[in-house]
Scaffold this active site. Structure first.
Site, PDB file in Angstrom:
ATOM      1  N   SER A   1       0.802  -1.225   0.000  1.00  0.00           N
ATOM      2  CA  SER A   1       0.000   0.000   0.000  1.00  0.00           C
ATOM      3  C   SER A   1       0.837   1.278   0.000  1.00  0.00           C
ATOM      4  O   SER A   1       0.309   2.349  -0.289  1.00  0.00           O
ATOM      5  CB  SER A   1      -0.939   0.016   1.209  1.00  0.00           C
ATOM      6  OG  SER A   1      -0.220   0.166   2.409  1.00  0.00           O
TER       7      SER A   1
ATOM      8  N   LYS B   1       0.944   4.668   6.838  1.00  0.00           N
ATOM      9  CA  LYS B   1       0.398   5.489   5.755  1.00  0.00           C
ATOM     10  C   LYS B   1       1.072   6.853   5.804  1.00  0.00           C
ATOM     11  O   LYS B   1       1.881   7.156   6.680  1.00  0.00           O
ATOM     12  CB  LYS B   1      -1.118   5.680   5.911  1.00  0.00           C
ATOM     13  CG  LYS B   1      -1.941   4.392   5.984  1.00  0.00           C
ATOM     14  CD  LYS B   1      -2.035   3.650   4.671  1.00  0.00           C
ATOM     15  CE  LYS B   1      -2.885   2.392   4.812  1.00  0.00           C
ATOM     16  NZ  LYS B   1      -2.832   1.558   3.588  1.00  0.00           N
TER      17      LYS B   1
END
Length: 268
Positions: free
Chosen positions: A52, A113
């Protein structure tokens, strides 16, 4: 005379043995305490299990995360005991920081993230274009990029250098690479989100293969806004990286699986 000498030797031997055992135990517990202090207050290591954050972080990267950057919450402690609420010596992350935090649906799970929005920011994605406070975030130097995720699935897309406006007064934009695979799908056409106080908005750099704050529903993978309390720390450096292309028992392939160029690489 000889009898006394042998008796003295026998009496001294257990004392020496117990002294050595005590030294070993003391050394062991000293090491444990030092490791716990470093892990709790300074740095913790994590391994990247998914794609990701490609291209910034690759599957198989081992990273150091600074625990002190944003202060400490219960998630800074081993096993996350519920001893207190909020953060001690709290610090606010900046836009563009790559952070490790606890998943909003299950705080036993660590996520990594990039911080895109801070309290009060308006964020939306329209036709694949990121907007921050109604201004399009530029992404320069587009070029072809082929990524491989945790299942070794090949993903062909386009990488570019995104330039987020800094949240530090007087600083220039925060530049980092992102990967785009498509301009379609719900991740590329979102409502206008306003980040509430005490939260931040997080996105993966692999914009079309990331379960992040663009997904606000009740689904098991929907992240939503992330509480500041969930922060674990800031990702600072890749200290080791391995591709794991071959089975673990094939030790002769280990040297070629190491991504030597990524060792001790700073994270931007």
């Amino acid at each position: 005379m000889n009898t006394q000498d042998h008796s003295s030797a026998r009496s001294e031997q257990p004392v020496g043995m117990w002294q050595s055992l005590f030294e070993y135990v003391r050394t062991f517990f000293t090491v444990v305490v030092v490791v716990l202090v470093v892990r709790t207050l300074l740095f913790e290591s994590f391994v990247i299990p998914s794609g990701s954050m490609i291209p910034t972080l690759q599957v198989g990267d081992y990273i150091w995360v600074s625990k002190y950057t944003y202060g400490y919450s219960r998630f800074s402690l081993p096993f996350s005991p519920d001893l207190f609420n909020g953060r001690i010596w709290a610090g606010t992350p900046h836009r563009g920081d790559v952070v490790v935090f606890r998943f909003t649906k299950d705080t036993s799970v660590d996520y990594v993230k990039r911080v895109i929005g801070l309290p009060g920011d308006h964020i939306r994605v329209t036709d694949g274009q990121l907007y921050l406070n109604d201004t399009a975030v530029p992404c320069d130097n587009p070029h072809p990029y082929i990524a491989h995720d945790e299942t070794d699935t090949s993903m062909a897309g386009e990488a570019c250098t995104e330039k987020l406006p800094s949240s530090i007064r007087g600083d220039g934009p925060v530049s980092h690479e992102i990967l785009k695979l498509t301009d379609e799908g719900p991740q590329n056409n979102t409502p206008d989100y306003v980040v509430p106080p005490g939260y931040f908005f997080a996105m993966g750099d692999n914009r079309d293969d990331s379960a992040d704050s663009r997904f606000m529903g009740d689904g098991p993978k929907d992240l939503g806004f992330v509480p500041m309390e969930n922060l674990v720390g800031r990702a600072q450096r890749v200290f080791f990286s391995v591709s794991a292309d071959y089975p673990l028992w094939q030790v002769w392939h280990w040297p070629q699986e190491i991504r030597w160029g990524r060792l001790m690489q700073g994270i931007q």
